[in-house]
Design an enzyme around this catalytic site. Sequence first.
Site, PDB file in Angstrom:
ATOM      1  N   SER A 196       0.838  -1.200   0.000  1.00 19.45           N
ATOM      2  CA  SER A 196       0.000   0.000   0.000  1.00 19.45           C
ATOM      3  C   SER A 196       0.867   1.241   0.000  1.00 19.45           C
ATOM      4  CB  SER A 196      -0.916   0.017   1.221  1.00 19.45           C
ATOM      5  OG  SER A 196      -1.614   1.257   1.303  1.00 19.45           O
ATOM      6  N   TYR A 211      -3.399  -1.263   9.838  1.00 21.25           N
ATOM      7  CA  TYR A 211      -3.374  -1.547   8.392  1.00 21.25           C
ATOM      8  C   TYR A 211      -2.054  -1.086   7.785  1.00 21.25           C
ATOM      9  CZ  TYR A 211      -4.389  -1.112   3.425  1.00 21.25           C
ATOM     10  OH  TYR A 211      -4.329  -1.201   2.047  1.00 21.25           O
TER      11      TYR A 211
END
Length: 336
Positions: A196, A211
């Site tokens: 990400s 996350y």
Amino acid sequence: MGAEALLRQQEPWFVSLAILGALYVAAFACRLLHISGIALCLRGPKDLRRRYGAWAVVTGPTSGIGRSMSLELARCGLNLIIVGRDPAKLQNIAGTVSKTHGVLTKTVQFDFSLVSTPQGEEAMGRLRQAVDGLEVGVLVNNAGVATPHATYLHEADAEAWVRMIRVNLLAVTEVTAAVLPGMVERGRGAVVNIGSGAAEALPSYPLYSVYAATKRYVAQLSRSLYVEYRVKGIDVQCQAPLYVDTKMVTNMVTRGGLLSWLIFPTSDAYARAAARWIGHRRPVCMPNLGHRLQWCFSHFVPDRVLAAHRLHENLRQRAVFQQLRSSSGQSTVGRR
């Protein structure tokens, strides 16, 4: 009067500043060219089947990036082993892939939130059996979750964090370890871990702290495996997208405007770029041009400004998801 004579007439401090300015502009231009990957865009796509092998494994293939990557790899001629938790959705994408591109498919049911449990060990055994004896050349670790969305660490149930860690971190590690032996034996292969941009382009990602931490793990794991396995003929890469127009970003960002197509590419557009980057030896990359340009310009914004902006946006998301949860009476689930 020539330019050389004019230069001699300038004060030394002016000449020094001019040289420093030229060096800065040159360095900026080189960095922009490097991150933008313009040279790569001019190259033709690789023949993934010939270079790595006839089969690919894709996790989380039933929607978003995973579905688009499955279709793109099939378009490149690779047979697919698709791994996910929903049997009906697995059969749907398997049928679509076979009908559209005429490749072979296998499905493996695996709920990655059960990794490192007895049920997870059983599913891992099914995956090992599925890849046994096949020339698996490409592994795409795409499965991931971002729930609970936009929340303070103390607000979510601990089990939610555990599920996220199992899917985003443990599953990537265990699936990679299961597929690598065959690649090592054949002396070729490619492992693509979907990370990400939240963990690469930004100094922090408030309200998504766990996350972002799991995705930072994916990037660091990929960097180390890249060094370990390169001499064995295996390319390891973490692809770190920013926002892609998938279910995971529904209600998370505001779309619209002339540059929306550049900032929020569709999953199909992303997959086309991602497949082109496989095998190009950058352990961490952003395949999409719009994402790379955003990453480049983020280097010139102070960290405190980026952090303040991200906190403001994620607090806005928190309000949206709180409203959704209260209206539905349950947590909102998001997968890539």
